[in-house]
Design an enzyme around this catalytic site. Structure first.
Site, PDB file in Angstrom:
ATOM      1  N   ASP A  24       0.830  -1.219   0.000  1.00  0.00           N
ATOM      2  CA  ASP A  24       0.000   0.000   0.000  1.00  0.00           C
ATOM      3  C   ASP A  24       0.861   1.265   0.000  1.00  0.00           C
ATOM      4  O   ASP A  24       1.978   1.261   0.503  1.00  0.00           O
ATOM      5  CB  ASP A  24      -0.907  -0.034   1.250  1.00  0.00           C
ATOM      6  CG  ASP A  24      -2.098   0.887   1.107  1.00  0.00           C
ATOM      7  OD1 ASP A  24      -2.333   1.415   0.004  1.00  0.00           O
ATOM      8  OD2 ASP A  24      -2.803   1.086   2.117  1.00  0.00           O
ATOM      9  N   GLY A  25       0.306   2.324  -0.573  1.00  0.00           N
ATOM     10  CA  GLY A  25       0.957   3.637  -0.510  1.00  0.00           C
ATOM     11  C   GLY A  25       1.495   4.153  -1.833  1.00  0.00           C
ATOM     12  O   GLY A  25       2.156   5.198  -1.862  1.00  0.00           O
ATOM     13  N   ASN A  26       1.189   3.468  -2.924  1.00  0.00           N
ATOM     14  CA  ASN A  26       1.687   3.912  -4.235  1.00  0.00           C
ATOM     15  C   ASN A  26       1.165   5.298  -4.606  1.00  0.00           C
ATOM     16  O   ASN A  26       1.905   6.136  -5.121  1.00  0.00           O
ATOM     17  CB  ASN A  26       1.254   2.940  -5.339  1.00  0.00           C
ATOM     18  CG  ASN A  26       1.847   1.566  -5.171  1.00  0.00           C
ATOM     19  OD1 ASN A  26       2.738   1.382  -4.344  1.00  0.00           O
ATOM     20  ND2 ASN A  26       1.365   0.608  -5.949  1.00  0.00           N
ATOM     21  N   GLY A  27      -0.124   5.517  -4.359  1.00  0.00           N
ATOM     22  CA  GLY A  27      -0.756   6.783  -4.735  1.00  0.00           C
ATOM     23  C   GLY A  27      -0.133   7.945  -3.978  1.00  0.00           C
ATOM     24  O   GLY A  27       0.210   8.980  -4.573  1.00  0.00           O
ATOM     25  N   ARG A  28       0.033   7.769  -2.666  1.00  0.00           N
ATOM     26  CA  ARG A  28       0.618   8.840  -1.850  1.00  0.00           C
ATOM     27  C   ARG A  28       2.069   9.107  -2.233  1.00  0.00           C
ATOM     28  O   ARG A  28       2.533  10.239  -2.247  1.00  0.00           O
ATOM     29  CB  ARG A  28       0.511   8.479  -0.361  1.00  0.00           C
ATOM     30  CG  ARG A  28      -0.853   8.816   0.230  1.00  0.00           C
ATOM     31  CD  ARG A  28      -1.097   8.084   1.521  1.00  0.00           C
ATOM     32  NE  ARG A  28      -1.396   6.666   1.270  1.00  0.00           N
ATOM     33  CZ  ARG A  28      -1.395   5.736   2.216  1.00  0.00           C
ATOM     34  NH1 ARG A  28      -1.073   6.062   3.448  1.00  0.00           N
ATOM     35  NH2 ARG A  28      -1.719   4.495   1.920  1.00  0.00           N
ATOM     36  N   HIS A  41       2.290   3.384  -8.917  1.00  0.00           N
ATOM     37  CA  HIS A  41       2.103   1.953  -9.209  1.00  0.00           C
ATOM     38  C   HIS A  41       3.281   1.418 -10.020  1.00  0.00           C
ATOM     39  O   HIS A  41       3.787   0.331  -9.763  1.00  0.00           O
ATOM     40  CB  HIS A  41       0.800   1.721  -9.977  1.00  0.00           C
ATOM     41  CG  HIS A  41      -0.427   2.132  -9.212  1.00  0.00           C
ATOM     42  ND1 HIS A  41      -0.622   1.813  -7.895  1.00  0.00           N
ATOM     43  CD2 HIS A  41      -1.530   2.849  -9.584  1.00  0.00           C
ATOM     44  CE1 HIS A  41      -1.786   2.304  -7.481  1.00  0.00           C
ATOM     45  NE2 HIS A  41      -2.351   2.929  -8.495  1.00  0.00           N
ATOM     46  N   SER A  69      -7.608  -5.455  -5.014  1.00  0.00           N
ATOM     47  CA  SER A  69      -8.741  -6.019  -4.272  1.00  0.00           C
ATOM     48  C   SER A  69     -10.017  -5.892  -5.092  1.00  0.00           C
ATOM     49  O   SER A  69     -10.075  -5.105  -6.049  1.00  0.00           O
ATOM     50  CB  SER A  69      -8.912  -5.279  -2.938  1.00  0.00           C
ATOM     51  OG  SER A  69      -9.382  -3.962  -3.180  1.00  0.00           O
ATOM     52  N   TRP A  73     -11.901  -2.201  -7.812  1.00  0.00           N
ATOM     53  CA  TRP A  73     -12.641  -1.963  -9.067  1.00  0.00           C
ATOM     54  C   TRP A  73     -13.401  -0.642  -9.005  1.00  0.00           C
ATOM     55  O   TRP A  73     -13.784  -0.086 -10.032  1.00  0.00           O
ATOM     56  CB  TRP A  73     -13.631  -3.097  -9.351  1.00  0.00           C
ATOM     57  CG  TRP A  73     -13.001  -4.405  -9.746  1.00  0.00           C
ATOM     58  CD1 TRP A  73     -13.013  -5.564  -9.021  1.00  0.00           C
ATOM     59  CD2 TRP A  73     -12.280  -4.701 -10.949  1.00  0.00           C
ATOM     60  NE1 TRP A  73     -12.343  -6.558  -9.687  1.00  0.00           N
ATOM     61  CE2 TRP A  73     -11.882  -6.070 -10.883  1.00  0.00           C
ATOM     62  CE3 TRP A  73     -11.932  -3.959 -12.085  1.00  0.00           C
ATOM     63  CZ2 TRP A  73     -11.152  -6.692 -11.895  1.00  0.00           C
ATOM     64  CZ3 TRP A  73     -11.206  -4.592 -13.097  1.00  0.00           C
ATOM     65  CH2 TRP A  73     -10.827  -5.931 -12.998  1.00  0.00           C
ATOM     66  N   LEU A 135      10.808 -20.294  -4.564  1.00  0.00           N
ATOM     67  CA  LEU A 135       9.699 -19.536  -3.974  1.00  0.00           C
ATOM     68  C   LEU A 135       8.396 -19.704  -4.773  1.00  0.00           C
ATOM     69  O   LEU A 135       8.422 -19.687  -6.000  1.00  0.00           O
ATOM     70  CB  LEU A 135      10.084 -18.052  -3.955  1.00  0.00           C
ATOM     71  CG  LEU A 135       9.018 -17.061  -3.494  1.00  0.00           C
ATOM     72  CD1 LEU A 135       8.865 -17.109  -1.985  1.00  0.00           C
ATOM     73  CD2 LEU A 135       9.382 -15.642  -3.932  1.00  0.00           C
ATOM     74  N   ARG A 192       2.006  -4.865   6.251  1.00  0.00           N
ATOM     75  CA  ARG A 192       1.300  -3.826   5.496  1.00  0.00           C
ATOM     76  C   ARG A 192       2.135  -2.557   5.509  1.00  0.00           C
ATOM     77  O   ARG A 192       2.569  -2.102   6.560  1.00  0.00           O
ATOM     78  CB  ARG A 192      -0.090  -3.527   6.066  1.00  0.00           C
ATOM     79  CG  ARG A 192      -0.814  -2.474   5.194  1.00  0.00           C
ATOM     80  CD  ARG A 192      -2.272  -2.307   5.490  1.00  0.00           C
ATOM     81  NE  ARG A 192      -2.886  -1.464   4.455  1.00  0.00           N
ATOM     82  CZ  ARG A 192      -4.144  -1.525   4.070  1.00  0.00           C
ATOM     83  NH1 ARG A 192      -4.956  -2.398   4.629  1.00  0.00           N
ATOM     84  NH2 ARG A 192      -4.612  -0.726   3.128  1.00  0.00           N
ATOM     85  N   SER A 200      -8.218  -4.744   5.134  1.00  0.00           N
ATOM     86  CA  SER A 200      -8.824  -4.503   3.818  1.00  0.00           C
ATOM     87  C   SER A 200      -9.211  -5.789   3.073  1.00  0.00           C
ATOM     88  O   SER A 200      -8.855  -5.973   1.904  1.00  0.00           O
ATOM     89  CB  SER A 200      -7.901  -3.634   2.941  1.00  0.00           C
ATOM     90  OG  SER A 200      -7.573  -2.440   3.583  1.00  0.00           O
TER      91      SER A 200
END
Ligand code: IPE
Ligand code: IPE
Ligand code: MG
Length: 253
Positions: A24-28, A41, A69, A73, A135, A192, A200
């Site tokens: 999380d946090g790509n947008g910020r 992104h 998620s 959408w 992996l 996270r 989420s």
């Protein structure tokens, strides 16, 4: 501490088998740089590459990455479309690397809701990497844990109606074996990024006893070093599973 020190600190005898990450946090991250969200992104792909490598280096067996998620959408169409294109290009560009690193790719989520070109590329890479033995990288795409659980309830109910199993056969193991994650162990560690303290709709059943690790680092800034630090932090914890310290130390039941 540098990355090598951070890595050397890790106890190889006490590794989580399965690590899950809410990226999380790509947008910020993009906004801080005066850029569009998709720029974040795009830069997040490098972090994925680093973490996949890092996990492989220390011998983690399963890595699940929450990439999109069901709720995502609802984002603006432009961002959703850009993300879908990014999934395709990332999958294409990373195939060679995944083969080189002996990574087996898998996917969970409502995959049939993805555009067909995303599905095709995904199936292709899953197929190409299927015999790799290092992996296992599990991408959660169009994923919703509640939907997964709901679908599992429907499927188990059908088995009962069809007399394939009886109500008495339904136990926790059976439920686990009917989830999309049936072939993977539960994650011991959930990370996270970006300073958000929520799940989420991610792996709700599977994380019932996972250790949770939250960091303020925004996903595009997340490096191997941060990953190793999270593993080290996990190793400092006492996992009691309801027991008391004395019991966990002496392994008594
Ligand atoms: C996570 O970054 C990536 C996806 C959900 C696809 P975000 O896009 O949620 O970034 P923030 O939370 O808005 O900063
Ligand atoms: C969770 O991130 C989903 C992924 C990382 C793919 P979000 O940014 O969508 O989560 P919320 O909506 O802030 O909880
Ligand atoms: Mg977010």
């Amino acid at each position: 501490m540098n990355t090598t020190d951070q890595k050397n600190n890790i106890d190889k005898q006490n590794l989580p088998q399965h690590v899950a990450i809410i990226m999380d946090g790509n947008g910020r991250w993009a906004k801080q740089r005066g850029n569009k969200r998709i720029f974040g992104h795009k830069n997040g792909v490098q972090s994925v590459r680093s973490v996949v490598e890092a996990a492989g280096e220390i011998g983690i067996k399963y890595l699940t990455l929450y990439a999109f998620s069901t709720e995502n959408w609802k984002r603006p169409k432009l961002e959703v479309n850009a993300l879908m294109s990014l999934f395709i290009s990332a999958v294409k560009n990373e195939t060679k690397n995944l083969m080189k690193n002996n990574v087996r790719m898998k996917a969970i989520g409502n995959l049939t809701n993805l555009p067909s070109n995303v599905q095709n590329n995904l199936n292709e890479i899953i197929n190409i990497t299927k015999n790799n033995t290092g992996l296992t990288l599990i991408l959660a795409l169009s994923y919703s844990s509640r939907q997964e659980i709901k679908d599992t309830i429907i499927n188990i109910s059908k088995e009962v109606i069809d007399n394939k199993i009886s109500i008495d056969d339904i136990n926790e193991n059976l439920v686990s074996s009917r989830l999309q994650t049936s072939e993977f162990p539960d994650p011991e560690l959930l990370i996270r990024t970006s300073g958000e303290f929520r799940i989420s709709n991610f792996l709700l059943w599977q994380i019932s006893y996972s250790e949770l690790y939250f960091t303020d680092i925004l996903w595009p800034d997340f490096t191997k070093e941060h990953f190793f630090k999270a593993i080290y932090n996990y190793q400092q914890r006492e996992r009691r599973f309801g027991k008391i310290t004395e019991q966990t130390k002496s392994n008594k039941t």
